[in-house]
Motif scaffolding. Structure first.
Motif, mmCIF file in Angstrom:
data_model
loop_
_atom_site.group_PDB
_atom_site.id
_atom_site.type_symbol
_atom_site.label_atom_id
_atom_site.label_comp_id
_atom_site.label_asym_id
_atom_site.label_seq_id
_atom_site.Cartn_x
_atom_site.Cartn_y
_atom_site.Cartn_z
ATOM 1 N N TYR A 51 0.857 -1.188 0.000
ATOM 2 C CA TYR A 51 0.000 0.000 0.000
ATOM 3 C C TYR A 51 0.889 1.233 0.000
ATOM 4 O O TYR A 51 1.820 1.351 0.805
ATOM 5 C CB TYR A 51 -0.909 0.016 1.238
ATOM 6 N N ASN A 52 0.596 2.173 -0.898
ATOM 7 C CA ASN A 52 1.379 3.401 -0.939
ATOM 8 C C ASN A 52 0.614 4.465 -1.706
ATOM 9 O O ASN A 52 0.177 4.238 -2.835
ATOM 10 C CB ASN A 52 2.744 3.169 -1.612
ATOM 11 N N SER A 59 -4.246 9.253 1.330
ATOM 12 C CA SER A 59 -4.467 8.152 2.253
ATOM 13 C C SER A 59 -5.552 8.401 3.294
ATOM 14 O O SER A 59 -6.330 7.490 3.595
ATOM 15 C CB SER A 59 -3.150 7.784 2.950
ATOM 16 N N PRO A 60 -5.653 9.594 3.912
ATOM 17 C CA PRO A 60 -6.735 9.789 4.887
ATOM 18 C C PRO A 60 -8.117 9.539 4.308
ATOM 19 O O PRO A 60 -8.984 8.961 4.977
ATOM 20 C CB PRO A 60 -6.560 11.254 5.316
ATOM 21 N N THR A 61 -8.336 9.974 3.064
ATOM 22 C CA THR A 61 -9.644 9.789 2.439
ATOM 23 C C THR A 61 -9.905 8.317 2.129
ATOM 24 O O THR A 61 -11.005 7.796 2.367
ATOM 25 C CB THR A 61 -9.721 10.630 1.155
ATOM 26 N N GLY A 64 -10.552 6.524 5.421
ATOM 27 C CA GLY A 64 -11.898 6.772 5.945
ATOM 28 C C GLY A 64 -12.945 5.928 5.249
ATOM 29 O O GLY A 64 -13.825 5.339 5.898
ATOM 30 N N ALA A 65 -12.855 5.838 3.916
ATOM 31 C CA ALA A 65 -13.818 5.029 3.170
ATOM 32 C C ALA A 65 -13.664 3.552 3.504
ATOM 33 O O ALA A 65 -14.661 2.819 3.643
ATOM 34 C CB ALA A 65 -13.626 5.259 1.672
ATOM 35 N N LYS A 82 -9.084 0.312 -2.042
ATOM 36 C CA LYS A 82 -7.693 0.710 -1.766
ATOM 37 C C LYS A 82 -6.832 0.591 -3.022
ATOM 38 O O LYS A 82 -6.079 1.512 -3.365
ATOM 39 C CB LYS A 82 -7.107 -0.165 -0.657
ATOM 40 N N VAL A 83 -6.963 -0.528 -3.700
ATOM 41 C CA VAL A 83 -6.138 -0.767 -4.887
ATOM 42 C C VAL A 83 -6.471 0.212 -6.002
ATOM 43 O O VAL A 83 -5.579 0.722 -6.694
ATOM 44 C CB VAL A 83 -6.322 -2.221 -5.369
#
Length: 258
Positions: A51-52, A59-61, A64-65, A82-83
């Motif tokens: 993950y990056n 990343s915060p958004t 949160g989701a 995420k992907v």
């Protein structure tokens, strides 16, 4: 949210980058959603994959989701989110932070520092606090939007924002070139003896004045094009160009050429 915004990158590594920080951040939610140990460990393992993305805007958004989807027991959807989003959000975040905001603030800060004002350092510190506090509304935006983020990305909104930010940054930095590099001048003079009314008079011609009559800011412009040529045509790295400028500045300054 606090775990993520404070510690996401503390365990950054070249194998999975932000994965360990992300997994540790979402662990409290996983413990509540999956009270059984085997389910909890399985869920935690899911978040240990690569993950990056941008740590302040992207990343915060996403986090949160993902938290909202984990609470709804939709882990597969969260993993896919995420992907699919970490790449586009990294693009817009890095563009706004590194290409648009940071150079502009750094130029202002450097100008203030050259004038002897300590406010230049405070300006850069303010920028750091700005990005940190931006992570909190970013988290709540993702938490409330959930899958709506994917629809916004697929609509092309992220691409349009990235393009506009890049264009604005180029215009702004281009406008700063004359003012920042205006100090690049040469003190060289040409002296010659001329006869005026039978007297031998020494005349001095300043080379910089001649340059300004031909083309104002000729030397700064030549310096910019030289750097551009080294970067784009000769494929020099930023570090190589910076070292060359430092060495050239020291030598030319010592011999009073620039």
């Amino acid at each position: 949210m606090w775990r993520h915004n404070l510690t996401l990158q503390l365990s950054w590594n070249y194998e999975r980058m932000q994965a360990l920080g992300y997994a540790w951040s979402i662990a409290p939610i996983l413990k509540k959603v999956y009270p059984k140990k085997d389910e909890y460990f399985t869920a935690l393992k899911r978040h240990m994959v690569f993950y990056n993305t941008n740590p302040a805007i992207g990343s915060p958004t996403i986090f949160g989701a993902d938290c909202a989807l984990e609470e709804k027991r939709q882990p597969e959807v969260g993993d896919s989110l995420k992907v699919s989003l970490m790449g586009p959000f990294a693009g817009i975040g890095d563009t706004v932070m590194a290409i648009l905001m940071k150079p502009i603030f750094a130029v202002f800060a450097a100008s203030l520092a050259l004038q002897g004002h300590a406010s230049g350092a405070w300006l850069m510190l303010f920028l750091g606090f700005f990005w940190f506090f931006l992570t909190f509304p970013g988290f709540w935006l993702g938490y409330r939007q959930g899958l709506g983020l994917v629809r916004q990305v697929s609509s092309g909104a992220i691409t349009r924002i990235t393009d506009m930010a890049s264009t604005a940054a180029l215009f702004i930095m281009g406008g700063f070139i004359p003012s920042i590099l205006a100090g690049v001048k040469t003190p060289l003079e040409i002296t010659k003896h001329v006869m005026i009314e039978g007297k031998d008079v020494v005349q001095s011609i300043k080379i910089q004045d001649s340059f300004d009559k031909i083309l104002p800011y000729m030397l700064p412009l030549a310096l910019v094009f030289c750097v551009y040529w080294l970067l784009k045509k000769k494929h020099w790295t930023n570090l190589q160009v910076l070292l060359l400028l430092v060495v050239a500045g020291i030598i030319l300054g010592a011999f009073k050429i620039l």
